[in-house]
Scaffold this motif. Structure first.
Motif, short mmCIF file in Angstrom:
data_model
loop_
_atom_site.label_atom_id
_atom_site.label_comp_id
_atom_site.label_asym_id
_atom_site.label_seq_id
_atom_site.Cartn_x
_atom_site.Cartn_y
_atom_site.Cartn_z
N GLU A 20 41.64 44.14 51.41
CA GLU A 20 41.04 45.48 51.46
C GLU A 20 41.07 46.13 50.08
OE1 GLU A 20 43.40 47.44 54.42
OE2 GLU A 20 42.47 46.33 56.07
N LEU A 21 42.20 46.02 49.38
CA LEU A 21 42.32 46.61 48.05
C LEU A 21 41.35 45.96 47.08
CD1 LEU A 21 43.85 48.63 46.26
CD2 LEU A 21 45.46 46.78 45.75
N SER A 22 41.20 44.66 47.16
CA SER A 22 40.28 43.93 46.29
C SER A 22 38.85 44.41 46.50
CB SER A 22 40.40 42.42 46.58
OG SER A 22 39.43 41.71 45.86
N ALA A 23 38.48 44.56 47.77
CA ALA A 23 37.11 45.02 48.08
C ALA A 23 36.92 46.47 47.64
CB ALA A 23 36.84 44.87 49.57
N MET A 24 37.91 47.30 47.87
CA MET A 24 37.79 48.72 47.56
C MET A 24 37.73 48.96 46.05
SD MET A 24 40.24 51.85 48.81
CE MET A 24 41.70 51.18 48.07
N LYS A 25 38.57 48.28 45.27
CA LYS A 25 38.63 48.49 43.83
C LYS A 25 37.64 47.62 43.06
CE LYS A 25 42.29 51.22 43.69
NZ LYS A 25 42.37 52.50 43.06
N GLY A 26 37.07 46.62 43.72
CA GLY A 26 36.14 45.73 43.04
C GLY A 26 36.83 44.79 42.07
N LEU A 27 38.08 44.46 42.36
CA LEU A 27 38.86 43.56 41.51
C LEU A 27 39.12 42.25 42.25
CD1 LEU A 27 41.51 46.16 40.28
CD2 LEU A 27 39.55 45.31 39.00
N SER A 28 39.44 41.23 41.48
CA SER A 28 39.79 39.96 42.12
C SER A 28 41.21 40.04 42.66
CB SER A 28 39.68 38.81 41.12
OG SER A 28 40.70 38.92 40.15
N LYS A 29 41.47 39.26 43.69
CA LYS A 29 42.82 39.22 44.25
C LYS A 29 43.80 38.69 43.22
CE LYS A 29 40.96 37.43 48.17
NZ LYS A 29 40.98 36.60 49.37
N SER A 30 43.38 37.73 42.40
CA SER A 30 44.25 37.19 41.35
C SER A 30 44.61 38.27 40.35
CB SER A 30 43.57 36.02 40.63
OG SER A 30 43.39 34.93 41.50
N GLY A 31 43.63 39.10 39.98
CA GLY A 31 43.88 40.18 39.03
C GLY A 31 44.87 41.20 39.57
N ILE A 32 44.74 41.55 40.85
CA ILE A 32 45.66 42.51 41.46
C ILE A 32 47.07 41.93 41.50
CG2 ILE A 32 46.25 43.69 43.62
CD1 ILE A 32 43.20 43.89 44.14
N ILE A 33 47.20 40.68 41.91
CA ILE A 33 48.52 40.05 41.99
C ILE A 33 49.13 39.91 40.60
CG2 ILE A 33 49.72 37.90 42.57
CD1 ILE A 33 47.88 37.71 45.01
N ALA A 34 48.31 39.56 39.61
CA ALA A 34 48.82 39.42 38.23
C ALA A 34 49.34 40.77 37.72
CB ALA A 34 47.72 38.87 37.32
N ALA A 35 48.60 41.85 37.99
CA ALA A 35 49.03 43.18 37.54
C ALA A 35 50.32 43.60 38.26
CB ALA A 35 47.93 44.20 37.80
N ALA A 36 50.40 43.31 39.55
CA ALA A 36 51.61 43.66 40.30
C ALA A 36 52.81 42.86 39.81
CB ALA A 36 51.39 43.41 41.79
N LEU A 37 52.60 41.59 39.53
CA LEU A 37 53.68 40.74 39.03
C LEU A 37 54.11 41.17 37.64
CD1 LEU A 37 55.44 38.34 39.77
CD2 LEU A 37 53.69 36.83 38.83
N ALA A 38 53.15 41.52 36.79
CA ALA A 38 53.48 41.99 35.44
C ALA A 38 54.29 43.28 35.51
CB ALA A 38 52.20 42.21 34.63
N SER A 39 53.90 44.18 36.39
CA SER A 39 54.64 45.42 36.55
C SER A 39 56.05 45.15 37.06
CB SER A 39 53.90 46.35 37.51
OG SER A 39 54.66 47.50 37.79
#
Length: 155
Positions: A20-39
């Motif tokens: 849902e977040l990927s579709a809403m933000k227009g980002l890839s799932k990999s990008g979201i997970i990478a940002a969360a992991l980096a944080s």
């Protein structure tokens, strides 16, 4: 920069929220997970979480202090009213006590009806009274503040 490929197992709810977040933000799932992991792995990530928690605790402390202040004002108001009422109310002769009780019941019913109307309208008389009574947030309950008058000092 090279990237490593990982296979990760997620709970169904997390996978759904990620979708849902990927579709809403227009980002890839990999990008979201990478940002969360980096944080999460960031050295200052813990500091940011601690700072956010400290801000929340500060806000809760301020709310608690306001509640405590309001409660103190209400208790003092009630105590002064009771003292005044007991001091100025003359004893009722035996012959008039039943009429006084009936009058008291009637007044109490009026009070409850007025309170219900007031609460239904969403008005807060106590808040208005407190704002009128307090000269400033820090001044009213300052230790050693002898400027407030009581019935003993006012007479």
């Amino acid at each position: 920069m090279s990237r490593a490929r990982l296979n990760v197992f997620l709970e169904r709810e997390h996978a759904q929220r990620l979708e849902e977040l990927s579709a809403m933000k227009g980002l890839s799932k990999s990008g979201i997970i990478a940002a969360a992991l980096a944080s999460f792995l960031s050295p200052d990530g813990g500091d940011r979480r601690e700072a956010a928690m400290a801000r929340r605790l500060d806000r809760l402390s301020q709310q608690f202090e306001r509640l405590e202040r309001d409660q103190t004002i209400l208790i003092e108001t009630l105590a002064l009213f009771i003292r005044h009422n007991l001091a100025v109310t003359a004893p009722i002769p035996e012959a008039h006590q039943e009429a006084a009780r009936a009058q008291g019941r009637f007044r109490f019913e009026q009070f409850i009806e007025q309170l219900a109307r007031h609460l239904q309208r969403g008005q807060r008389l106590v808040k208005d009274v407190i704002e009128e009574a307090t000269p400033g947030e820090g001044e009213f309950f300052a230790e050693g503040n002898e400027t407030t008058s009581t019935p003993e000092t006012a007479a």
